[in-house]
Design a protein around this motif. Structure first.
Motif, PDB file in Angstrom:
ATOM      1  N   VAL A  68       5.351  -4.304  -3.803  1.00 13.67           N
ATOM      2  CA  VAL A  68       6.648  -3.958  -4.386  1.00 13.67           C
ATOM      3  C   VAL A  68       7.749  -4.097  -3.334  1.00 13.67           C
ATOM      4  O   VAL A  68       8.832  -4.628  -3.623  1.00 13.67           O
ATOM      5  CB  VAL A  68       6.628  -2.533  -4.961  1.00 13.67           C
ATOM      6  N   GLU A  69       7.475  -3.653  -2.137  1.00 14.30           N
ATOM      7  CA  GLU A  69       8.478  -3.724  -1.060  1.00 14.30           C
ATOM      8  C   GLU A  69       8.928  -5.164  -0.829  1.00 14.30           C
ATOM      9  O   GLU A  69      10.121  -5.436  -0.666  1.00 14.30           O
ATOM     10  CB  GLU A  69       7.908  -3.140   0.226  1.00 14.30           C
ATOM     11  N   TYR A  70       7.981  -6.080  -0.843  1.00 12.95           N
ATOM     12  CA  TYR A  70       8.365  -7.488  -0.678  1.00 12.95           C
ATOM     13  C   TYR A  70       9.105  -8.001  -1.909  1.00 12.95           C
ATOM     14  O   TYR A  70      10.136  -8.670  -1.794  1.00 12.95           O
ATOM     15  CB  TYR A  70       7.147  -8.379  -0.425  1.00 12.95           C
ATOM     16  N   MET A  71       8.608  -7.697  -3.097  1.00  8.63           N
ATOM     17  CA  MET A  71       9.236  -8.209  -4.322  1.00  8.63           C
ATOM     18  C   MET A  71      10.677  -7.716  -4.461  1.00  8.63           C
ATOM     19  O   MET A  71      11.522  -8.398  -5.040  1.00  8.63           O
ATOM     20  CB  MET A  71       8.403  -7.829  -5.545  1.00  8.63           C
ATOM     21  N   LEU A  72      10.969  -6.543  -3.914  1.00  5.89           N
ATOM     22  CA  LEU A  72      12.331  -6.031  -3.953  1.00  5.89           C
ATOM     23  C   LEU A  72      13.292  -6.933  -3.177  1.00  5.89           C
ATOM     24  O   LEU A  72      14.473  -7.025  -3.515  1.00  5.89           O
ATOM     25  CB  LEU A  72      12.380  -4.610  -3.376  1.00  5.89           C
ATOM     26  N   THR A  73      12.779  -7.603  -2.136  1.00  5.31           N
ATOM     27  CA  THR A  73      13.641  -8.493  -1.351  1.00  5.31           C
ATOM     28  C   THR A  73      14.045  -9.727  -2.147  1.00  5.31           C
ATOM     29  O   THR A  73      14.998 -10.413  -1.784  1.00  5.31           O
ATOM     30  CB  THR A  73      12.951  -8.943  -0.051  1.00  5.31           C
ATOM     31  N   ARG A  74      13.319 -10.019  -3.230  1.00  8.60           N
ATOM     32  CA  ARG A  74      13.634 -11.179  -4.072  1.00  8.60           C
ATOM     33  C   ARG A  74      14.554 -10.805  -5.228  1.00  8.60           C
ATOM     34  O   ARG A  74      14.936 -11.662  -6.012  1.00  8.60           O
ATOM     35  CB  ARG A  74      12.346 -11.794  -4.639  1.00  8.60           C
ATOM     36  N   ASP A  75      14.874  -9.521  -5.343  1.00  8.19           N
ATOM     37  CA  ASP A  75      15.737  -9.028  -6.421  1.00  8.19           C
ATOM     38  C   ASP A  75      15.197  -9.345  -7.803  1.00  8.19           C
ATOM     39  O   ASP A  75      15.959  -9.597  -8.744  1.00  8.19           O
ATOM     40  CB  ASP A  75      17.165  -9.576  -6.279  1.00  8.19           C
ATOM     41  N   ASN A  76      13.883  -9.335  -7.938  1.00  8.51           N
ATOM     42  CA  ASN A  76      13.256  -9.532  -9.241  1.00  8.51           C
ATOM     43  C   ASN A  76      13.117  -8.201  -9.964  1.00  8.51           C
ATOM     44  O   ASN A  76      13.003  -7.141  -9.325  1.00  8.51           O
ATOM     45  CB  ASN A  76      11.854 -10.134  -9.083  1.00  8.51           C
ATOM     46  N   ASN A  77      13.085  -8.245 -11.285  1.00  5.60           N
ATOM     47  CA  ASN A  77      12.593  -7.097 -12.035  1.00  5.60           C
ATOM     48  C   ASN A  77      11.085  -7.033 -11.828  1.00  5.60           C
ATOM     49  O   ASN A  77      10.415  -8.065 -11.726  1.00  5.60           O
ATOM     50  CB  ASN A  77      12.926  -7.230 -13.511  1.00  5.60           C
ATOM     51  N   ILE A  78      10.561  -5.823 -11.767  1.00 11.71           N
ATOM     52  CA  ILE A  78       9.152  -5.635 -11.393  1.00 11.71           C
ATOM     53  C   ILE A  78       8.438  -4.824 -12.471  1.00 11.71           C
ATOM     54  O   ILE A  78       8.956  -3.827 -12.969  1.00 11.71           O
ATOM     55  CB  ILE A  78       9.037  -4.923 -10.037  1.00 11.71           C
ATOM     56  N   LEU A  79       7.239  -5.285 -12.807  1.00 16.53           N
ATOM     57  CA  LEU A  79       6.356  -4.535 -13.693  1.00 16.53           C
ATOM     58  C   LEU A  79       5.003  -4.394 -13.018  1.00 16.53           C
ATOM     59  O   LEU A  79       4.402  -5.385 -12.602  1.00 16.53           O
ATOM     60  CB  LEU A  79       6.188  -5.256 -15.038  1.00 16.53           C
ATOM     61  N   GLY A  80       4.546  -3.163 -12.896  1.00 21.30           N
ATOM     62  CA  GLY A  80       3.198  -2.887 -12.415  1.00 21.30           C
ATOM     63  C   GLY A  80       2.401  -2.224 -13.522  1.00 21.30           C
ATOM     64  O   GLY A  80       2.866  -1.243 -14.120  1.00 21.30           O
ATOM     65  N   THR A  81       1.229  -2.767 -13.833  1.00 21.64           N
ATOM     66  CA  THR A  81       0.395  -2.196 -14.894  1.00 21.64           C
ATOM     67  C   THR A  81      -0.813  -1.488 -14.300  1.00 21.64           C
ATOM     68  O   THR A  81      -1.217  -1.759 -13.175  1.00 21.64           O
ATOM     69  CB  THR A  81      -0.094  -3.284 -15.868  1.00 21.64           C
ATOM     70  N   ARG A  82      -1.385  -0.571 -15.081  1.00 22.46           N
ATOM     71  CA  ARG A  82      -2.546   0.227 -14.675  1.00 22.46           C
ATOM     72  C   ARG A  82      -2.287   0.928 -13.334  1.00 22.46           C
ATOM     73  O   ARG A  82      -3.134   0.943 -12.443  1.00 22.46           O
ATOM     74  CB  ARG A  82      -3.807  -0.635 -14.600  1.00 22.46           C
ATOM     75  N   ALA A  83      -1.118   1.514 -13.214  1.00 25.60           N
ATOM     76  CA  ALA A  83      -0.710   2.172 -11.977  1.00 25.60           C
ATOM     77  C   ALA A  83      -0.941   3.674 -12.069  1.00 25.60           C
ATOM     78  O   ALA A  83      -0.679   4.295 -13.101  1.00 25.60           O
ATOM     79  CB  ALA A  83       0.771   1.885 -11.701  1.00 25.60           C
ATOM     80  N   SER A  84      -1.382   4.259 -10.987  1.00 28.31           N
ATOM     81  CA  SER A  84      -1.576   5.712 -10.934  1.00 28.31           C
ATOM     82  C   SER A  84      -0.273   6.404 -10.564  1.00 28.31           C
ATOM     83  O   SER A  84       0.672   5.783 -10.057  1.00 28.31           O
ATOM     84  CB  SER A  84      -2.647   6.047  -9.892  1.00 28.31           C
ATOM     85  N   ALA A  85      -0.234   7.713 -10.784  1.00 25.78           N
ATOM     86  CA  ALA A  85       0.947   8.498 -10.408  1.00 25.78           C
ATOM     87  C   ALA A  85       1.157   8.439  -8.899  1.00 25.78           C
ATOM     88  O   ALA A  85       2.296   8.424  -8.419  1.00 25.78           O
ATOM     89  CB  ALA A  85       0.782   9.939 -10.873  1.00 25.78           C
ATOM     90  N   GLU A  86       0.073   8.390  -8.151  1.00 27.13           N
ATOM     91  CA  GLU A  86       0.172   8.301  -6.688  1.00 27.13           C
ATOM     92  C   GLU A  86       0.825   6.984  -6.270  1.00 27.13           C
ATOM     93  O   GLU A  86       1.660   6.944  -5.354  1.00 27.13           O
ATOM     94  CB  GLU A  86      -1.221   8.422  -6.070  1.00 27.13           C
ATOM     95  N   MET A  87       0.464   5.908  -6.939  1.00 26.45           N
ATOM     96  CA  MET A  87       1.101   4.613  -6.657  1.00 26.45           C
ATOM     97  C   MET A  87       2.592   4.671  -6.952  1.00 26.45           C
ATOM     98  O   MET A  87       3.420   4.160  -6.194  1.00 26.45           O
ATOM     99  CB  MET A  87       0.439   3.511  -7.498  1.00 26.45           C
ATOM    100  N   TYR A  88       2.925   5.303  -8.082  1.00 30.09           N
ATOM    101  CA  TYR A  88       4.336   5.428  -8.446  1.00 30.09           C
ATOM    102  C   TYR A  88       5.117   6.197  -7.383  1.00 30.09           C
ATOM    103  O   TYR A  88       6.232   5.806  -7.014  1.00 30.09           O
ATOM    104  CB  TYR A  88       4.469   6.114  -9.796  1.00 30.09           C
TER     105      TYR A  88
END
Length: 251
Positions: A68-88
Motif C-alpha cells: 500500500v505504501e508504494y501504491m500510494l506513491t502512484r496516486d492510484n485508488n486502492i482496494l485490498g480484499t480479504r484483509a484483517s483488522a490488523e492489516m487495516y
C-alpha cells in the motif's frame, strides 16, 4: 498511471512543458515495481482500465503495508480484499483516509475521484449469512466506479421477498447473485430478468454443502439462460465482471 494520466504526460512532453528526462523518470516504473516479495503491476490500469488489487490473505501485515505504501506513491485508488483488522490498522497508520469494511474485509483508499455510472449493478443475496461476500462485491463495484443497488436476504425459502424487489433488479444493467446452500437463487433470477446474471456461490451451508461446492455445481448446471458463474466466495470476481458489463459502450 491510467490512460488519461499517460496521455497528459505525453502531451506535456510534446508541448515542451516538461523535459523528456523528467517523463522518463515517471515512466521508469510503469511496467512494474519489484518490492522483493511482490511485483506491483503498474501497467495494469493502462491495459485493463483498473489498477492492481491487493489480495491480502496469505500475506503478512508488513507485506500489505509495504504494498500500500508504494501504491500510494502512484496516486492510484486502492482496494485490498480479504484483509484483517490488523492489516487495516497498519495501513491507516500511513494513510489516514483508508477505510475498512469489517464485514466484507476490504480496505479501500480513494486518491482519485470516482465518477459513478448512470446505470447500476444489482447485487442480490439469498441470506444474511452471505453478507461477507456481498460486501466484498459492493466495495469492488463502487471503487471501480459503478452505482450499486444492494438487495439482501431474498432467497428461495421466502421467494415472495424477491418478487417485492423485482422492479429494482430488472432496472439494473447486470445482476450479481450471491447464494450458498443449494444456490437456487441464481437459476430463479435467470428466469425472471433479461439482464446477464453473474452467480457467486458461497461456502454457507451444512455438511453436504461441501464448503460451497453444492452451490457451485447447482449454478453451473442451471437451466436458466444468461447465468455465468465465478468461484466460491469470489465476490470480487463477480463484481469485477459485472463492472465490465455495466461499462460496455452502447449497451
Amino acid at each position: 498511471m491510467d490512460n488519461e494520466a499517460l496521455r497528459k504526460l505525453l502531451i506535456s512532453v510534446q508541448n515542451g512543458e516538461i523535459k523528456v528526462e523528467e517523463a522518463l523518470e515517471d515512466l521508469k516504473e510503469l511496467p512494474f515495481k519489484d518490492l522483493g516479495f511482490a511485483l506491483i503491476d503498474n501497467h495494469r490500469e493502462v491495459r485493463t482500465g483498473a489498477p492492481e488489487v491487493i489480495y491480502c490473505a496469505g500475506k503478512s501485515v508488513e507485506q500489505v503495508r509495504q504494498i500500500v505504501e508504494y501504491m500510494l506513491t502512484r496516486d492510484n485508488n486502492i482496494l485490498g480484499t480479504r484483509a484483517s483488522a490488523e492489516m487495516y490498522e497498519a495501513v491507516k497508520a500511513i494513510c489516514p483516509e483508508a477505510e475498512y469494511n469489517p464485514i466484507g474485509r476490504t480496505i479501500t483508499v480513494r486518491r482519485r475521484p470516482v465518477e459513478l455510472t448512470d446505470s447500476y449493478i444489482a447485487i442480490v443475496s439469498a441470506g444474511t449469512s452471505d453478507l461477507p461476500v456481498v460486501e466484498e462485491a459492493v466495495e469492488t463495484a463502487l471503487i471501480l466506479g459503478n452505482r450499486v443497488e444492494k438487495i439482501n436476504d431474498v432467497g428461495v425459502a421466502g421467494i415472495h421477498r424477491l418478487f417485492d424487489k423485482l422492479g429494482v433488479i430488472r432496472g439494473a444493467k447486470v445482476v450479481v447473485v450471491v447464494a450458498g446452500m443449494e444456490g437456487a437463487l441464481a437459476s430463479v433470477m435467470g428466469g425472471l430478468t433479461d439482464k446477464p446474471v453473474i452467480a457467486v456461490p458461497t461456502s454457507i451451508g451444512y455438511g453436504a454443502n461441501f464448503g460451497g461446492l453444492s452451490a457451485l455445481l447447482s449454478m453451473l448446471n442451471s437451466c436458466a439462460s444468461g447465468v455465468s458463474v465465478v468461484n466460491i466466495d469470489n465476490g470480487y470476481g463477480g463484481a469485477y465482471c459485472a463492472s465490465m458489463i455495466n461499462k460496455l459502450a452502447g449497451s
